[in-house]
Design a protein around this motif. Structure first.
Motif, PDB file in Angstrom:
ATOM      1  N   MET B 276       0.862  -1.039  -0.053  1.00 57.01           N
ATOM      2  CA  MET B 276      -0.085   0.169  -0.064  1.00 57.01           C
ATOM      3  C   MET B 276       1.015   1.087   0.011  1.00 57.01           C
ATOM      4  SD  MET B 276      -3.290  -1.377   0.122  1.00 57.01           S
ATOM      5  CE  MET B 276      -2.627  -2.330  -1.072  1.00 57.01           C
ATOM      6  N   PHE B 278       1.061   5.754  -0.370  1.00 58.95           N
ATOM      7  CA  PHE B 278       0.331   7.114  -0.072  1.00 58.95           C
ATOM      8  C   PHE B 278       1.306   8.067  -0.746  1.00 58.95           C
ATOM      9  CE2 PHE B 278      -0.265   3.576   3.013  1.00 58.95           C
ATOM     10  CZ  PHE B 278      -1.714   3.454   2.873  1.00 58.95           C
ATOM     11  N   ASN B 283      -2.878  10.397   1.283  1.00 56.65           N
ATOM     12  CA  ASN B 283      -3.951   9.756   0.419  1.00 56.65           C
ATOM     13  C   ASN B 283      -3.372   8.415  -0.078  1.00 56.65           C
ATOM     14  OD1 ASN B 283      -5.727  12.105   0.828  1.00 56.65           O
ATOM     15  ND2 ASN B 283      -4.352  13.006  -0.601  1.00 56.65           N
ATOM     16  N   LEU B 385      -7.241  -8.752   8.801  1.00 56.89           N
ATOM     17  CA  LEU B 385      -7.674  -7.475   8.812  1.00 56.89           C
ATOM     18  C   LEU B 385      -9.316  -7.323   8.248  1.00 56.89           C
ATOM     19  CD1 LEU B 385      -4.757  -5.437   6.883  1.00 56.89           C
ATOM     20  CD2 LEU B 385      -5.200  -5.828   9.262  1.00 56.89           C
ATOM     21  N   ASN B 386      -9.741  -6.027   8.582  1.00 62.11           N
ATOM     22  CA  ASN B 386     -11.032  -5.931   8.242  1.00 62.11           C
ATOM     23  C   ASN B 386     -11.597  -5.725   6.868  1.00 62.11           C
ATOM     24  OD1 ASN B 386     -13.692  -5.264   8.565  1.00 62.11           O
ATOM     25  ND2 ASN B 386     -13.452  -3.799  10.164  1.00 62.11           N
ATOM     26  N   GLU B 387     -12.062  -6.822   6.163  1.00 61.17           N
ATOM     27  CA  GLU B 387     -12.652  -6.845   4.938  1.00 61.17           C
ATOM     28  C   GLU B 387     -13.735  -5.694   4.589  1.00 61.17           C
ATOM     29  OE1 GLU B 387     -11.045  -7.864   2.188  1.00 61.17           O
ATOM     30  OE2 GLU B 387     -12.724  -7.764   0.802  1.00 61.17           O
ATOM     31  N   ARG B 389     -13.579  -2.705   5.418  1.00 60.14           N
ATOM     32  CA  ARG B 389     -13.011  -1.292   4.867  1.00 60.14           C
ATOM     33  C   ARG B 389     -12.723  -1.321   3.441  1.00 60.14           C
ATOM     34  NH1 ARG B 389     -15.399  -0.516   9.192  1.00 60.14           N
ATOM     35  NH2 ARG B 389     -14.145  -0.096  11.118  1.00 60.14           N
ATOM     36  N   ALA B 390     -13.348  -0.360   2.853  1.00 59.60           N
ATOM     37  CA  ALA B 390     -12.963   0.004   1.576  1.00 59.60           C
ATOM     38  C   ALA B 390     -11.593   0.816   1.461  1.00 59.60           C
ATOM     39  CB  ALA B 390     -14.002   0.971   1.006  1.00 59.60           C
ATOM     40  N   SER B 393      -9.284   6.205   3.513  1.00 59.63           N
ATOM     41  CA  SER B 393      -8.717   6.527   4.740  1.00 59.63           C
ATOM     42  C   SER B 393      -8.565   5.450   5.598  1.00 59.63           C
ATOM     43  CB  SER B 393      -9.310   7.629   5.601  1.00 59.63           C
ATOM     44  OG  SER B 393     -10.771   7.124   5.792  1.00 59.63           O
ATOM     45  N   GLY B 394      -9.464   4.232   5.123  1.00 60.77           N
ATOM     46  CA  GLY B 394      -9.149   2.899   5.969  1.00 60.77           C
ATOM     47  C   GLY B 394      -8.385   2.247   5.607  1.00 60.77           C
ATOM     48  N   THR B 395      -7.364   2.609   4.532  1.00 55.38           N
ATOM     49  CA  THR B 395      -6.363   1.418   3.954  1.00 55.38           C
ATOM     50  C   THR B 395      -5.329   1.248   4.930  1.00 55.38           C
ATOM     51  OG1 THR B 395      -7.100   2.693   1.834  1.00 55.38           O
ATOM     52  CG2 THR B 395      -4.761   1.250   2.140  1.00 55.38           C
ATOM     53  N   PRO B 396      -5.033  -0.028   5.074  1.00 56.07           N
ATOM     54  CA  PRO B 396      -4.148  -0.285   5.746  1.00 56.07           C
ATOM     55  C   PRO B 396      -2.593   0.042   5.504  1.00 56.07           C
ATOM     56  CG  PRO B 396      -5.044  -2.321   5.001  1.00 56.07           C
ATOM     57  CD  PRO B 396      -5.674  -1.210   4.611  1.00 56.07           C
ATOM     58  N   MET B 397      -1.767   0.008   6.461  1.00 56.48           N
ATOM     59  CA  MET B 397      -0.318   0.348   6.052  1.00 56.48           C
ATOM     60  C   MET B 397       0.180  -1.049   5.686  1.00 56.48           C
ATOM     61  SD  MET B 397      -0.622   3.313   7.160  1.00 56.48           S
ATOM     62  CE  MET B 397       1.046   4.436   7.773  1.00 56.48           C
ATOM     63  N   GLY B 398       1.317  -0.988   5.076  1.00 57.58           N
ATOM     64  CA  GLY B 398       2.219  -2.126   4.852  1.00 57.58           C
ATOM     65  C   GLY B 398       1.593  -2.949   3.707  1.00 57.58           C
TER      66      GLY B 398
END
Lengths: 466, 466
Positions: B276, B278, B283, B385-387, B389-390, B393-398
């Protein structure tokens, strides 16, 4: 919002068939038995990484927390299904549906409070116990209208339907991104045949003891107007406490204690987490933060601690009570402080939970009549990271906090990386469950589904033997 | 590299005082007892997130793995201390020192194999058992010279001293960033009075069965020259197997089986994780990856599976053996594939481990003489992780992988974010331990330190009763 379902079970995870009858004191031989109690302690978001981080900081890696000494252990698979048909499994719960599964044995979708994905109310352990003559109570370090306590006290379609002013259509403003589409709060309004907001359901409900935060929601005007939710609660027989002194002064009867607008103060404060940043070539730009220290929160003493509230709740619930009681205690800021990436916050809250465990275990003693359960509703983002790694290519993604640990004299590195947004997210890990007292070991399998926790409590309280 | 210490204990975590004597068959009444066996299954890096991810994918959230059915459970605090005085606690282990603690009960620093932070050799459970007449073996899906098997087979100052060509001074080239300063391999060379590389120690050691990968290290020329390590091993009495067929043909005696240059092939392959990214304003630039599927690795059948190797090892160790045996089985790629962010890799390896658990449990049956332990050496980076979340802003790091799960028809989202570098890192979580058979339940406390696992095995094999 629908009326009570005749079945506790959804099509998924149906393992229970529980009927509830009105108790018949003096006729039912079971009422001659010694009191039976269930004390369910929920560390919100208290997964294995959270516990390990707290152990390392509070007592050191060679130390032992009170929860570590509880005699039985299992692991719990958290259960969530999609709101939309065909209601497939989802792998990460929130406090609303996790709490609902614990409280009712019913698996539902994220955000739901005591309702199925078909929007039918499902009776919870508190209602089932109350209907059979037990006293019942809830203690939390969150607002008493927050998702976890609400799952034991109310039935609404979405967790944000907290007060009469919060009854939005659809998903309320401010809900986190990805919040599923839900029917919103309007069908839960009394005018629509519903039971009203969570706060109103607490005010008109049957709980004997409700302690936590929530003056914000209880200060709202009830749907019919003319009074606040707090006034309604007092009309319905609650005594009201709003300080350690007023709580301490109450010796018997029903009590609503609200000691904060919403979440109670936390015990420790400390350094905020540092966001690790990288250039376009992937090189680390941000140095690792210097190790910091947790400090006692100077204003913490202005609210009753979780242990003080739990002690008072047990006294009120057990006084002159030959039947027994059900008490749920939630340590809410294990989760909330992890969302906010405040390591000292969630570690200090774990210390509060661990104080409660010590006190509750001492209360239960060796009497199998009191079943003590410590578990979590879902996992959190916290990870204990490798302090041996310097910066550069070994730099973790996400946010990092480093803490000097008092017991070991070492540096504890904690990371959070589940969300790029302002709040960390839950994870889908199985969660711990630790058990003291209660009925024979047959209740404890080494692996459980989350709905099994409800069944264990129901069996102990004999609510499923009619 | 020093000679055997008279004490198993470091200053830290000293809880044992075990003397070893030569067994006196025919005189010692304990030899008239039924055979006692220990089968220790180590899922390398197999923490709760790993298990949950595997359960969700392999059998679904409402399903149950074989490890879930083992009858006793505890949690294990992993233990590590710094190499440098004052040997403070460190909170994240590697396979070398984690394996050493499991194998010897001694807490040491990351990277060390069967040696204390003072560089003294500590006897391991395999040596202690062998000295008391048990047969002993090791099975692994890694090179048999890799850290976990090495902790049961050798004593060197650093895990990279695998073969005679690897005896570097100081930290070997290629060691991960942050590797602590260690004395290097030179003092372990035979010319310096040491025992030689890990491979040479295996070749000249007393194990009855050693199965895994490692032709790369065993093809190296021994320190004295003139032959390979493999030739040395065969001189010392090992039969050699290098294929499923040659392994199958061996019915008795000592066996060294090497089925790959290093790590054995994994069972599943699948999508690589997506990093991921940004922009400078934070963003999300990278969309979440589309869900993928795990596929059977077509070349997997060219090597014996972990279950096939374990089955052969048990047959060889138990045949005409009234004394009993110790067997360590490592499922290595739970860790290795998590380091490499290959979700299907670590899920498929968990399936291999779970097959072994089923087979071993069937072998042990209800006989308390066989103690089966399943545990991990340390935590890993994996998070479910939480599927819901689209992106945005909810994007995971890593790094993120999304998988279609066969059982639930749902999407399982897995994240990794412990390191910005090419490999993920371990985490410091407490790890699971599941137990079948063995001596009374008194051995199993609901919380253990990692050195307690050694003590449990030693007690079961009566190596501490002289």
């Amino acid at each position: 919002m629908k009326t009570l379902s005749t079945s506790l079970c959804t099509a998924v995870a149906c393992a229970c068939s529980i009927a509830v009858s009105t108790p018949a004191h003096g006729k039912d031989p079971r009422f001659t038995l010694p009191p039976r109690n269930v004390i369910l302690i929920i560390g919100d978001g208290m997964d294995y990484q959270q516990i390990t981080a707290a152990r390392n900081y509070l007592v050191g890696a060679f130390g032992q927390l009170n929860i570590d000494s509880l005699p039985k252990r299992s692991a719990v698979q958290v259960l969530t299904i999609d709101e939309a048909p065909p209601h497939n499994v989802a792998y990460v719960a929130d406090s609303a549906n996790g709490g609902t599964t614990l409280a009712t044995g019913t698996v539902t979708s994220a955000g739901r409070i005591g309702t199925t994905v078909e929007d039918a109310d499902t009776p919870n352990i508190l209602e089932l116990a109350k209907a059979r003559g037990y006293r019942v109570g809830v203690v939390t370090s969150a607002s008493v209208t927050d998702a976890t306590p609400a799952a034991f006290l109310a039935h609404v379609s979405f967790r944000s339907c907290e007060g009469p002013a919060d009854m939005y259509p659809g998903v309320p403003p401010g809900a986190p991104p990805g919040t599923p589409s839900l029917p919103g709060c309007l069908p839960d309004q009394k005018a629509a045949g519903g039971k009203g907001s969570i706060a109103e359901q607490i005010a008109t409900g049957k709980a004997d003891v409700v302690l936590g935060g929530g003056t914000g929601k209880f200060g709202q005007t009830v749907e019919e107007g003319g009074k606040t939710v707090l006034q309604l609660a007092m009309e319905k027989g609650f005594q009201y406490a709003n300080s350690p002194a007023t709580l301490n002064a109450i010796q018997s009867g029903r009590v609503l204690g609200l000691f904060a607008g919403s979440t109670l103060l936390v015990k420790f404060t400390g350094p905020t987490a540092t966001k690790m940043t990288f250039d376009s070539a992937g090189n680390a730009l941000t140095p690792l933060p210097e190790p910091g220290n947790c400090s006692s929160n100077p204003t913490f003493a202005t609210v009753p601690s979780l242990a003080v509230m739990t002690d008072k709740a047990i006294k009120l619930l057990s006084r002159n009570n030959q039947r027994g009681f059900f008490l749920m205690v939630e340590s809410a800021s294990v989760d909330k402080q992890a969302h906010a990436r405040n390591a000292c916050g969630h570690i200090g809250e774990m210390q509060q939970l661990d104080e409660v465990v010590e006190m509750v275990r001492a209360y239960a003693g060796d009497d199998p009549g009191t079943l003590v359960i410590v578990t979590a509703d879902h996992g959190q983002a916290v990870q204990v990271l490798n302090e041996a790694r310097a910066g550069g290519s070994g730099t973790p993604m996400g946010y990092v906090t480093r803490l000097n640990t008092p017991s070991d004299g070492s540096v504890l590195r904690i990371g959070y990386a589940t969300s790029h947004g302002p709040q960390e997210d839950h994870t889908g890990t199985e969660v711990p469950i630790l058990i003291h007292g209660g009925s024979p070991a047959a209740f404890v399998k080494p692996f459980m589904w989350q709905s099994d926790v409800f069944l264990m409590m129901a069996k102990h309280l004999n609510v499923n033997l009619d």
